[in-house]
Motif scaffolding. Structure first.
Motif, short mmCIF file in Angstrom:
data_model
loop_
_atom_site.label_atom_id
_atom_site.label_comp_id
_atom_site.label_asym_id
_atom_site.label_seq_id
_atom_site.Cartn_x
_atom_site.Cartn_y
_atom_site.Cartn_z
N VAL A 65 -3.33 40.26 45.33
CA VAL A 65 -3.88 39.79 44.05
C VAL A 65 -2.77 39.15 43.22
O VAL A 65 -2.95 38.06 42.67
CB VAL A 65 -4.55 40.95 43.27
CG1 VAL A 65 -4.78 40.56 41.80
CG2 VAL A 65 -5.88 41.34 43.92
N VAL A 66 -1.61 39.81 43.16
CA VAL A 66 -0.49 39.24 42.37
C VAL A 66 -0.13 37.86 42.93
O VAL A 66 0.03 36.89 42.19
CB VAL A 66 0.75 40.18 42.41
CG1 VAL A 66 2.00 39.48 41.86
CG2 VAL A 66 0.48 41.47 41.61
N LEU A 67 -0.04 37.76 44.25
CA LEU A 67 0.31 36.48 44.86
C LEU A 67 -0.76 35.42 44.58
O LEU A 67 -0.46 34.26 44.32
CB LEU A 67 0.51 36.65 46.38
CG LEU A 67 1.66 37.57 46.81
CD1 LEU A 67 1.71 37.69 48.34
CD2 LEU A 67 3.00 37.10 46.28
N SER A 68 -2.03 35.85 44.59
CA SER A 68 -3.14 34.90 44.37
C SER A 68 -3.20 34.41 42.93
O SER A 68 -3.69 33.30 42.67
CB SER A 68 -4.47 35.56 44.72
OG SER A 68 -4.48 35.99 46.06
N LEU A 69 -2.77 35.24 41.99
CA LEU A 69 -2.87 34.86 40.57
C LEU A 69 -1.60 34.21 40.05
O LEU A 69 -1.49 33.88 38.87
CB LEU A 69 -3.20 36.10 39.72
CG LEU A 69 -4.59 36.69 39.91
CD1 LEU A 69 -4.76 37.95 39.06
CD2 LEU A 69 -5.67 35.66 39.54
N ARG A 70 -0.67 33.99 40.96
CA ARG A 70 0.62 33.43 40.57
C ARG A 70 0.43 32.07 39.89
O ARG A 70 1.07 31.77 38.91
CB ARG A 70 1.49 33.28 41.84
CG ARG A 70 2.72 32.45 41.65
CD ARG A 70 3.73 33.21 40.81
NE ARG A 70 5.03 32.56 40.83
CZ ARG A 70 5.74 32.32 39.73
NH1 ARG A 70 5.27 32.66 38.55
NH2 ARG A 70 6.93 31.78 39.80
N GLY A 71 -0.52 31.28 40.41
CA GLY A 71 -0.68 29.91 39.91
C GLY A 71 -1.54 29.80 38.67
O GLY A 71 -1.78 28.72 38.13
N GLY A 72 -2.09 30.94 38.19
CA GLY A 72 -2.92 30.89 36.99
C GLY A 72 -4.21 31.65 37.21
O GLY A 72 -4.44 32.21 38.29
N PRO A 73 -5.09 31.67 36.20
CA PRO A 73 -6.31 32.47 36.27
C PRO A 73 -7.24 32.02 37.39
O PRO A 73 -7.27 30.84 37.75
CB PRO A 73 -6.98 32.25 34.91
CG PRO A 73 -6.25 31.18 34.21
CD PRO A 73 -4.96 30.95 34.91
N ARG A 74 -7.93 33.00 37.95
CA ARG A 74 -8.90 32.69 39.01
C ARG A 74 -10.14 33.58 38.84
O ARG A 74 -10.07 34.67 38.26
CB ARG A 74 -8.29 32.92 40.39
CG ARG A 74 -7.12 31.98 40.69
CD ARG A 74 -6.54 32.19 42.05
NE ARG A 74 -7.22 31.35 43.05
CZ ARG A 74 -6.75 31.21 44.30
NH1 ARG A 74 -5.66 31.88 44.68
NH2 ARG A 74 -7.39 30.46 45.17
N ARG A 75 -11.24 33.09 39.38
CA ARG A 75 -12.48 33.86 39.32
C ARG A 75 -12.53 34.86 40.46
O ARG A 75 -11.79 34.75 41.44
CB ARG A 75 -13.68 32.91 39.44
CG ARG A 75 -13.75 31.93 38.28
CD ARG A 75 -15.03 31.17 38.37
NE ARG A 75 -15.00 29.97 37.54
CZ ARG A 75 -16.06 29.19 37.36
NH1 ARG A 75 -17.21 29.50 37.96
NH2 ARG A 75 -15.98 28.12 36.61
N PHE A 76 -13.47 35.81 40.32
CA PHE A 76 -13.63 36.86 41.34
C PHE A 76 -13.89 36.23 42.71
O PHE A 76 -13.22 36.58 43.69
CB PHE A 76 -14.79 37.79 40.95
CG PHE A 76 -14.96 38.97 41.85
CD1 PHE A 76 -15.75 38.90 42.99
CD2 PHE A 76 -14.30 40.17 41.57
CE1 PHE A 76 -15.90 39.99 43.83
CE2 PHE A 76 -14.44 41.26 42.41
CZ PHE A 76 -15.24 41.17 43.54
N THR A 77 -14.80 35.29 42.76
CA THR A 77 -15.15 34.71 44.06
C THR A 77 -13.98 33.95 44.66
O THR A 77 -13.77 33.96 45.87
CB THR A 77 -16.36 33.76 43.91
OG1 THR A 77 -16.13 32.91 42.78
CG2 THR A 77 -17.64 34.55 43.73
N GLU A 78 -13.16 33.31 43.79
CA GLU A 78 -12.00 32.60 44.30
C GLU A 78 -10.99 33.58 44.90
O GLU A 78 -10.40 33.33 45.95
CB GLU A 78 -11.33 31.81 43.16
CG GLU A 78 -12.14 30.63 42.66
CD GLU A 78 -11.52 29.99 41.43
OE1 GLU A 78 -11.05 30.74 40.54
OE2 GLU A 78 -11.48 28.75 41.36
#
Lengths: 115, 115
Positions: B27-40
């Protein structure tokens, strides 16, 4: 070829489970300075049971992160030592441990605020 | 005052459990680039079930590592975003993930050799 942590079929996920485990983290940190005996590790890592420490050391040996030396003495002496692969893991593990130690108050305050 | 990972009574241990968890890492790695939705997030992190992802996001929010924004739209839009505290965790987490991805073959070879 490198692994991909986002690929569910990539064994990288298994590695993340291993090195993310807090007992593995504490063993790597404890062996940083050189080989140590089981009792030395058990005493250094407060709260770990002999059973959990044995399982952790066995799993880390299987993963090539440390070796178990048995010295033919009476009584036999057993020491655990990081392999070069295990030593290479120290820096990222230390970074995670340092983060945890220096941010524990902020996280615990957030938990309290969250109720 | 800093925590002590070797003290069994220090909450640092709880933090190590949290940030050592592979889903939190991803999750930390996925949100590195900015906010994301649950499905993303669910689509980016292959193999995570909606239930586990929901639990992970909720626990990380409680720890002050990310926030959940609900936009008053129809239908409502929900985004997850790392807090500054969560952003500060990215570097050590990336170091651990990089180690796992670049050493996965050595560890799997050691496991095979260990039988």
């Amino acid at each position: 070829m490198n692994g991909d942590a986002f690929d569910p079929d990539c064994p990288t996920r298994l590695i993340l489970d291993r090195i993310g485990d807090k007992w593995s983290v504490l063993v790597v940190l404890s062996l940083r300075g050189g080989p140590r005996r089981f009792t030395e590790l058990r005493d250094a890592i407060g709260g770990v049971t002999p059973k959990v420490l044995t399982q952790t050391l066995r799993a880390m040996a299987r993963d090539g992160l440390l070796t178990r030396h048995v010295f033919a003495e009476v009584p036999p002496r057993v020491e655990y030592e990081l392999t070069p692969l295990g030593q290479s893991l120290h820096a990222p593990i230390q970074a995670v441990a340092d983060w945890a130690e220096s941010h524990v108050n902020e996280v615990m305050a957030a938990r309290q605020a969250a109720g």
